[in-house]
Design an enzyme around this catalytic site. Structure first.
Site, PDB file in Angstrom:
ATOM      1  N   PHE A 211     -54.717 -18.268  14.520  1.00 35.69           N
ATOM      2  CA  PHE A 211     -55.281 -17.312  15.472  1.00 35.69           C
ATOM      3  C   PHE A 211     -56.736 -17.668  15.698  1.00 35.69           C
ATOM      4  CE2 PHE A 211     -52.803 -13.493  16.637  1.00 35.69           C
ATOM      5  CZ  PHE A 211     -51.572 -13.959  16.194  1.00 35.69           C
TER       6      PHE A 211
ATOM      7  N   ASN B 199     -65.949  -8.935   7.528  1.00 35.09           N
ATOM      8  CA  ASN B 199     -65.976  -8.946   8.991  1.00 35.09           C
ATOM      9  C   ASN B 199     -65.223  -7.734   9.523  1.00 35.09           C
ATOM     10  OD1 ASN B 199     -63.066  -9.715   9.376  1.00 35.09           O
ATOM     11  ND2 ASN B 199     -63.782 -11.412   8.097  1.00 35.09           N
TER      12      ASN B 199
ATOM     13  N   LYS C 148     -57.186 -28.326  13.142  1.00 36.20           N
ATOM     14  CA  LYS C 148     -56.460 -27.837  11.962  1.00 36.20           C
ATOM     15  C   LYS C 148     -55.021 -28.355  11.936  1.00 36.20           C
ATOM     16  CE  LYS C 148     -59.372 -23.753  11.657  1.00 36.20           C
ATOM     17  NZ  LYS C 148     -59.727 -22.790  10.614  1.00 36.20           N
TER      18      LYS C 148
END
Ligand code: CTP
Length: 411
Positions: free
Chosen positions: A329, A211, A347
């Protein structure tokens, strides 16, 4: 970079060949926001012109201990006292020896001696000289004194033709070290593991899935945590970035599985896990041993993929999680805060930093960023657009009181 905004720096230049770099260093210190005054030794004035330094610093340059002060103030005591930091770059064996032994025989040594201002020493000299036992002893004595911080010289081709340690670090590294000296050590004793950059998932020996993450924001945060006194383990994906000043250790990884392994190994000695890495969510089910040829694929136009482990979700389920703080993030291109809040909950994080990577002028690569810090309690703290360095400093300052309180409670 505005790491030195509103700081006054007294740059002391001594007489090594690296003194020729002083005007550039002054420029870069000023670009970083500092007001810079310069004092030269007599030997330094043979390598670099006081006039150049006067022009780039926009202040008179001090060189002579015996020159009367313009306004009859005692120049050698005031110059050091008025500064937030004294930066000795390059610091020669001679200057280091004189300071260590309390010899105040020129304006620079006298200035250092006549105040309590913190000093960043950037030794730069010939490799053999640096290895000299007396020089080592002098350096050790300075670094044992909390007033002095040493920035290790770099390794490179030196003016004498030898390749080895002794090189004056480049301005960005000196600026980071100076900013660290000037930062309060609110996170002393806090152990931070921080991941940064992309991962790469191999397709064959020459191709991979990855990415656009460059690691810039993560590395800036690693620097900011280290400057605040944290013991930082930086787990870095494949990026072309120098390890920030003060980072205790760097573990280079390539794949999501490597990254999970590195975080697992660091887990026990971690108080705070910060996941800035852009971890691949999928990898090819098989990695071809040899370069794939168009012909090998036949009519196939799709590639079978499998999920990688979610590092944060894995770690939140681990024993000991409640003694740690987990920060994620979320780089998004739409509904930035909404997605970030959902990820925070899914999470099981303590905080998430949301940033819009599609907005104009911010996002991947060098340059600026803007973010919203969202806590478990749902409160959102916006951080307006700033350089990534400045944003990192502000994020760490905002998190520091909670991180420090938590680690005191558990320590
Ligand atoms: N993350 C992780 N392990 C993964 C993927 C992501 O630990 N395999 C972490 C990232 O480092 C980041 C946070 O989870 O701190 C959010 O990552 P992001 O890629 O934005 O989210 P995903 O969980 O991958 O969700 P989606 O693909 O739906 O955006």
């Amino acid at each position: 970079m505005d790491l030195l905004r509103d700081n006054r720096i007294l740059l002391g230049v001594s007489g090594g060949i690296a003194a020729y770099k002083a005007p550039e260093l002054v420029r870069r210190l000023r670009d970083a926001g500092a007001d810079v005054h310069v004092v030269l030794t007599a030997a330094a004035a043979r390598f670099v012109s006081p006039l150049s330094l006067e022009v780039v610093s926009e202040h008179p340059v001090g060189a002579d201990l015996w020159a009367p002060g313009r306004d009859s103030r005692i120049v050698h005591t005031d110059a050091g006292k008025d500064a937030d930091l004294i930066l000795l770059a390059p610091a020669t064996a001679d200057l280091i020896g004189r300071i260590r032994h309390g010899l105040a025989d020129d304006l620079l040594a006298t200035t250092v001696m006549a105040c309590h201002t913190p000093v960043l020493v950037c030794p730069s000299m010939n490799t053999e000289m640096l290895a000299n036992p007396f020089v080592r002893e002098n350096l050790a004595a300075l670094s044992a004194d909390p007033r002095y911080t040493l920035l290790e010289p770099g390794v490179g081709l030196l003016a004498c033709g030898v390749h080895g340690p002794g090189r004056l670090p480049d301005p960005p590294e000196i600026i980071e070290a100076a900013a660290a000296v000037l930062t309060a050590k609110d996170l002393a004793g806090v152990r931070v593991t921080l991941s940064a950059g992309p991962t790469r998932e191999a397709i064959d020996p020459v191709r991979f899935l990855s990415n656009r993450s460059t690691g810039t924001m993560g590395f800036a945060l690693a620097r900011a945590f280290a400057a605040a006194g944290a013991e930082v383990t930086l787990v870095a994906g494949p990026v072309a970035l120098r390890t920030p000043v003060g980072v205790a250790r760097r573990v280079d990884v390539v794949t999501a599985a490597d990254l999970l392994g590195a975080v697992e190994r660091a887990w026990e000695g971690t108080d705070v896990l910060v996941m800035t890495a852009a971890v691949a969510d999928f990898r090819p089910t098989t990695v071809a041993a040899d370069k794939l040829k168009k012909g090998d694929l036949g009519a196939a136009t799709s590639m079978p993929l499998e999920r990688t482990a979610d590092v944060l979700a894995t770690m939140t389920a681990r024993p000991g999680r409640d003694q740690k703080l987990l920060i994620g993030f979320a780089a998004e291109t739409r509904d930035v805060e909404g997605y970030a809040r959902r990820k925070l909950a899914a999470k099981g994080l303590d905080w998430i930093v949301a940033n819009d990577v599609a907005a104009e002028g911010v996002g991947f690569g060098p340059g600026d960023n803007a973010a919203v810090l969202i806590g478990r309690d749902g409160a959102a703290h916006p951080f307006p657009r700033a350089s990534k360095e400045a944003l990192a400093t502000r994020l760490v300052a905002a998190l520091a009181p909670t991180l420090a309180a938590r680690s005191r409670r558990d320590g």
